[in-house]
Design a protein around this motif. Structure first.
Motif, short mmCIF file in Angstrom:
data_model
loop_
_atom_site.label_atom_id
_atom_site.label_comp_id
_atom_site.label_asym_id
_atom_site.label_seq_id
_atom_site.Cartn_x
_atom_site.Cartn_y
_atom_site.Cartn_z
N ALA A 91 0.84 -1.20 0.00
CA ALA A 91 0.00 0.00 0.00
C ALA A 91 0.88 1.26 0.00
CB ALA A 91 -0.91 -0.01 1.22
N ALA A 92 1.98 1.21 0.79
CA ALA A 92 2.88 2.36 0.89
C ALA A 92 3.55 2.63 -0.46
CB ALA A 92 3.93 2.11 1.97
N VAL A 93 3.98 1.57 -1.15
CA VAL A 93 4.64 1.72 -2.45
C VAL A 93 3.67 2.34 -3.46
CG1 VAL A 93 5.57 0.44 -4.44
CG2 VAL A 93 6.38 -0.08 -2.12
N VAL A 99 1.86 9.64 -5.43
CA VAL A 99 2.28 11.00 -5.07
C VAL A 99 3.37 11.48 -6.03
CG1 VAL A 99 3.45 12.36 -3.29
CG2 VAL A 99 1.60 10.82 -2.66
N ALA A 100 4.33 10.61 -6.33
CA ALA A 100 5.43 10.97 -7.23
C ALA A 100 4.89 11.31 -8.62
CB ALA A 100 6.43 9.81 -7.32
N ALA A 101 3.93 10.52 -9.09
CA ALA A 101 3.35 10.77 -10.42
C ALA A 101 2.63 12.12 -10.45
CB ALA A 101 2.40 9.64 -10.77
N LEU A 102 1.89 12.41 -9.35
CA LEU A 102 1.16 13.69 -9.28
C LEU A 102 2.13 14.87 -9.25
CD1 LEU A 102 -1.65 12.75 -6.73
CD2 LEU A 102 -1.94 13.28 -9.17
N MET A 103 3.23 14.70 -8.47
CA MET A 103 4.23 15.78 -8.38
C MET A 103 4.89 16.00 -9.72
SD MET A 103 5.92 15.14 -4.65
CE MET A 103 7.18 16.41 -4.83
N ALA A 104 5.23 14.91 -10.41
CA ALA A 104 5.89 15.00 -11.71
C ALA A 104 4.96 15.72 -12.71
CB ALA A 104 6.25 13.61 -12.22
#
Lengths: 111, 182
Positions: A91-93, A99-104
């Motif tokens: 779940a954490a991964v 989050v990383a995809a949204l930030m990118a």
């Protein structure tokens, strides 16, 4: 000197090969021979214990049958803590990746 | 063990238990409870052994759909018991070392030999009880149950080399303890 070699011989696990010097010493040293005999005797006694079965306490089977949960096909050899950790780590991964995809995406829009 | 007056084959019971038949599993529990309990006693002592055996059999039930029969059911149950005992070892270490002495008597021997054997087994059981949980597990699995170093390592989560070294130390310690008592 002989005492030191006896100690060296005794430090090598029984199923590991001895070098030629130690092997020659063991084969002619009464102390090492006695040591080997004691080890062999103990191994025999221990393996004889493997053929014995103790009687389970009365009620063990009944208690087990009264507590059977749902079958879930979980790995019985993986402790509960590990199973929970794995579940949460997945779940954490997924969370971190999202989050990383949204930030990118946000960064690429800013550019 | 009969089922409607007919002896049920173990393979049939396993198939049924895998499909969720708790009665079939109950018959398997009845067949294997003593051997699971015996291993538990040797790994954690008689005080905690009933808990370990119970938990191991419950884990086995939950996992039955996974059982593919690559190993015999008894072997599979023993592996689960080792794992259960290993995960509960912290609880086990909080208990005082339990004595196996009066339990390790071979009932198949005559009375005169049985007394002699009982004494040897009592000393051996007491010596095993004085080992650390790790040494005890390796010694019991390798020397009492004849597992390979690879199996011992896999089930206890240690390397084969660690298993060998631990076994060597365990044997030396047991011999030293027996040397003091004999």
């Amino acid at each position: 000197m002989s005492n030191v070699i006896c100690r060296l011989v005794s430090m090598v696990p029984a199923d590991m090969p001895l070098n030629r010097v130690l092997e020659a010493h063991r084969d002619q040293c009464p102390r090492c021979q006695a040591d080997v005999a004691r080890s062999t005797g103990m191994s025999r006694e221990l393996s004889a214990m493997g053929g014995e079965t103790l009687r389970a306490p009365e009620g063990l089977a009944t208690t087990v049958m009264s507590r059977l949960p749902e079958q879930d096909g979980s790995d019985p050899r993986r402790p509960l803590v590990v199973r929970i950790a794995v579940r949460y780590s997945v779940a954490a991964v997924i969370g971190v990746a999202t989050v990383a995809a949204l930030m990118a995406r946000a960064l690429s829009r800013r550019e | 063990m009969t089922w409607g007056g007919v002896q049920r084959d173990e393979a049939e019971l396993i198939d049924a238990a895998r499909s969720g038949d708790s009665d079939a599993f109950g018959q398997l529990v009845w067949r294997y409870r003593d051997s699971v309990y015996t291993l538990a006693v040797r790994l954690v002592g008689p005080d905690l052994a009933p808990d370990v055996a119970q938990e191991a059999l419950i884990r086995a039930w939950r996992a039955m759909p996974r059982f593919r029969g690559e190993a015999a059911l008894g072997t599979w149950l023993h592996r689960i018991t080792v794992n259960t005992a290993w995960t509960l070892r912290k609880r086990a270490s909080r208990h005082d070392a339990q004595q196996l002495d009066e339990m390790l008597i071979d009932p198949s021997t005559g009375p005169e030999r049985a007394g002699e054997l009982a004494e040897v087994r009592a000393e051996l059981g007491s010596a095993i009880n004085q080992l650390s949980p790790g040494q005890r597990a390796v010694l019991v699995l390798r020397d009492v149950y004849g597992w390979s170093h690879a199996e011992v390592g896999r089930e206890l989560g240690i390397t084969q080399t660690t298993a060998k070294v631990r076994l060597h130390r365990a044997r030396k310690r047991v011999r030293a303890i027996l040397g003091e008592t004999r």
